[in-house]
Scaffold this motif. Structure first.
Motif, short mmCIF file in Angstrom:
data_model
loop_
_atom_site.label_atom_id
_atom_site.label_comp_id
_atom_site.label_asym_id
_atom_site.label_seq_id
_atom_site.Cartn_x
_atom_site.Cartn_y
_atom_site.Cartn_z
N ASP A 11 -1.43 39.01 -44.45
CA ASP A 11 -2.22 37.50 -44.14
C ASP A 11 -3.59 37.59 -44.75
O ASP A 11 -4.36 38.67 -44.36
N ASP A 86 -3.65 43.01 -40.29
CA ASP A 86 -3.29 42.03 -41.08
C ASP A 86 -2.62 42.54 -42.50
O ASP A 86 -2.30 41.39 -43.23
N PRO B 122 2.21 41.29 -40.00
CA PRO B 122 0.69 40.75 -40.15
C PRO B 122 0.44 39.47 -39.74
O PRO B 122 -0.46 39.09 -39.12
#
Lengths: 255, 255
Positions: A11, A86, B122
């Motif tokens: 992300d 992430d 994520p």
């Protein structure tokens, strides 16, 4: 020396892209810190492409060289224990010694996600471009067909990166709609700087009636960035697929 | 005076719940700031439940009183222009004068999402509980049936909020799996503090073999929080549905 290829997923919201300025938090710097700890020596990772700040990756490939003896299949868990939540390393494989994540890449697919609704969705705040007016997906799909082929894409790139030629081959450009989410999937042998986002912005101009769906060939020929649509925000952009030969290709195309 | 009910949706990651301490950023405080600007006077909003820090809402209901003359159907856009992107007001309706988002509530559904895979995702970092060991969804579903009915749920609540009785009616408790995502959906006439998360933690203990699936009735009867499973993290919890009579009920149950 071993040459190891990693499959990643991240992300990109918190990151200044894969690798940009020295003082920003990047995915590469974060990964290299974890790799350095696991391998016991400084590691430099090569990424499959420069993604901008805020751009995401459902799949991403990076490679690095090491003499560390950790089996490749142990790397994902070892690295994920050190990486922030992430970023995840999902797979790892020993690659040929001349494998290079960016130079060995055969083609890539990016997907631009547009959340098309009067009311935004908080769960897509940083994960899709919020576009509140109704979109004409059919018209966009008709225009998108003109992107397919071997063409000069100078009209849909931002100046900023040096490149020998602005000719690229686009293998497909699909426009699909599922509920309120519109997805623009484009696969090419390579992408110019901001090309995927400028293509998406140009298709939005088509939907808005600012560009006719069949005007695209002429606009590409004119090679004038000012005549096409805007570079839409990075939060909607995902690297979704990437193709290589050999063991890395098999790793990256597995489900 | 008008009594307006709002339907909201929010990503709770950044918030200290709906309303908790005075100095923390809460969803209520953020909403009230926007309401105060739109209405032109200080506004106090009543929420349908106290959600903890990091808990999300696919649907949430709040009501407030005002003399402002803005039509209810204009409120969502007016408020969303002032709200941060992780909170959205999706609908608004004029409610009966005695409507109260928490007191008028007939029943509520919470969903606990568990991302069950060796490798974390994520894109679910703050949106689901990452559980890397294999789960036995069938065994969990079998145990969950014992939660259904009118029972004393003292064994699965945290002490912290005063309540007259610890008896509640659970209408359903569904365990469903879709790919790597396990969803635990529980509907009740009311929830004790941390009850949804302690129930989920207890089902994880069942999957881990620490509690037998048919031991739950006895554990509930014992009313001892120490004998059931842990309170699992808030990031996996979503308020997903809420029921009322009248116009607010219709607004909250629409797709």
């Amino acid at each position: 020396m071993r040459n190891i290829a990693l499959r990643l997923r991240y992300d990109g919201t918190r990151y200044h892209g894969w690798q940009e300025q020295k003082n920003d938090v990047t995915v590469a710097a974060t990964l290299q810190k974890a790799l350095t700890r696991v391998c016991g020596h400084p590691v430099k990772a090569v990424g499959c492409g420069r993604t901008d700040a805020g751009v995401h990756a459902e799949r991403y490939c990076a490679n690095f060289k090491t003499d560390a003896r950790i089996p490749a299949d142990r790397l994902p868990l070892a690295l994920n224990a050190l990486l922030p939540p992430d970023i995840a390393v999902t797979d790892a494989v020993d690659a040929d010694e001349d494998f290079n994540a960016i130079l060995s890449c055969l083609k890539k697919e990016y997907t631009y996600k547009i959340y098309n609704s009067r009311i935004r969705d908080p769960f897509y705040a940083d994960r899709a471009y919020f576009y509140p007016a109704p979109l004409n997906a059919e018209l966009m799909a008709r225009a998108a067909r003109h992107f397919v082929g071997t063409r000069d894409f100078a009209a849909v790139r931002s100046v900023g990166t040096e490149t020998k030629t602005t000719v690229r081959t686009v293998y497909w450009y699909e426009v699909t709609q599922s509920g309120r989410m519109l997805e623009l999937r484009v696969c090419a042998d390579g992408f110019l700087y901001n090309m995927a986002r400028a293509m998406a912005g140009t298709l939005l101009y088509v939907s808005e009636g600012k560009i006719g769906p069949d005007e695209l060939p002429g606009l590409l020929e004119a090679r004038d960035r000012r005549l096409t649509g805007p570079t839409v925000p990075p939060c909607g952009l995902y690297m979704t697929r990437i193709w290589y030969d050999g063991p890395v290709g098999r790793m990256m195309s597995a489900d």
